[in-house]
Design a protein around this motif. Structure first.
Motif, mmCIF file in Angstrom:
data_model
loop_
_atom_site.group_PDB
_atom_site.id
_atom_site.type_symbol
_atom_site.label_atom_id
_atom_site.label_comp_id
_atom_site.label_asym_id
_atom_site.label_seq_id
_atom_site.Cartn_x
_atom_site.Cartn_y
_atom_site.Cartn_z
ATOM 1 N N ALA A 7 0.840 -1.209 0.000
ATOM 2 C CA ALA A 7 0.000 0.000 0.000
ATOM 3 C C ALA A 7 0.872 1.256 0.000
ATOM 4 N N ASP A 8 1.966 1.238 0.775
ATOM 5 C CA ASP A 8 2.877 2.392 0.791
ATOM 6 C C ASP A 8 3.526 2.602 -0.577
ATOM 7 N N ILE A 9 3.914 1.519 -1.215
ATOM 8 C CA ILE A 9 4.544 1.612 -2.534
ATOM 9 C C ILE A 9 3.546 2.192 -3.542
ATOM 10 N N ARG A 10 2.298 1.712 -3.502
ATOM 11 C CA ARG A 10 1.262 2.253 -4.395
ATOM 12 C C ARG A 10 1.091 3.758 -4.193
ATOM 13 N N ARG A 11 1.043 4.183 -2.920
ATOM 14 C CA ARG A 11 0.890 5.615 -2.628
ATOM 15 C C ARG A 11 2.069 6.423 -3.159
ATOM 16 N N GLN A 12 3.274 5.898 -3.015
ATOM 17 C CA GLN A 12 4.466 6.604 -3.503
ATOM 18 C C GLN A 12 4.403 6.790 -5.016
ATOM 19 N N PHE A 13 4.013 5.741 -5.733
ATOM 20 C CA PHE A 13 3.892 5.856 -7.188
ATOM 21 C C PHE A 13 2.786 6.834 -7.559
ATOM 22 N N LYS A 14 1.676 6.789 -6.821
ATOM 23 C CA LYS A 14 0.567 7.708 -7.103
ATOM 24 C C LYS A 14 1.022 9.158 -6.933
ATOM 25 N N ARG A 15 1.810 9.438 -5.887
ATOM 26 C CA ARG A 15 2.343 10.789 -5.674
ATOM 27 C C ARG A 15 3.201 11.249 -6.850
ATOM 28 N N LEU A 16 3.869 10.283 -7.479
ATOM 29 C CA LEU A 16 4.719 10.599 -8.635
ATOM 30 C C LEU A 16 3.919 10.643 -9.932
ATOM 31 N N GLY A 17 2.621 10.359 -9.845
ATOM 32 C CA GLY A 17 1.780 10.374 -11.040
ATOM 33 C C GLY A 17 1.912 9.128 -11.892
#
Length: 126
Positions: A7-17
């Motif tokens: 979930a943290d990895i998904r959020r990090q990628f989402k922040r990067l677009g």
């Protein structure tokens, strides 16, 4: 051991677009064959498979131990020039690309052609 959180990895990628699917891979070990002929072995790793838009794939592995060994398994099979030419012709790629694909799949002609076709589709989807 440090734990990777999908979930943290998904959020990090989402922040990067970046749209990415993240899956946990249950693995006993991760083996990395280096270009110098040596092999890295990560025992009891936690592995995440990240599939990004455009067909890119990333593997993240965390382990408490890594061992460098000379070689694992049998020696790679001999790949004939005839096989290289056949794969290159069938897949519509250069001889060099055909040879690399054959080496990756242990000399299996059909698997090499399929691998090259998949790569062409993935690069065309970008």
């Amino acid at each position: 051991m440090f734990r990777l959180n999908p979930a943290d990895i998904r959020r990090q990628f989402k922040r990067l677009g970046i749209k990415a699917d993240v899956d946990v891979v249950e693995a006993e070990e991760v083996i990395v064959r280096k270009t110098d002929g040596k092999t890295l072995v990560l025992a009891n790793p936690q592995v995440l498979l990240v599939k990004m838009q455009g067909g890119m794939v990333m593997l993240q592995a965390v382990s408490n131990s890594v061992e460098e060994v000379e070689a694992i398994g049998e020696k790679a099979p001999e790949i004939s020039e005839e096989d290289v030419r056949l794969v290159a012709e069938q897949a519509g790629v250069s001889l060099e690309e055909a040879r690399r694909a054959l080496e990756e799949v242990g000399g299996d002609i059909a698997a090499a052609i399929l691998l090259l076709e998949e790569r062409k589709k993935a690069s065309g989807a970008s």
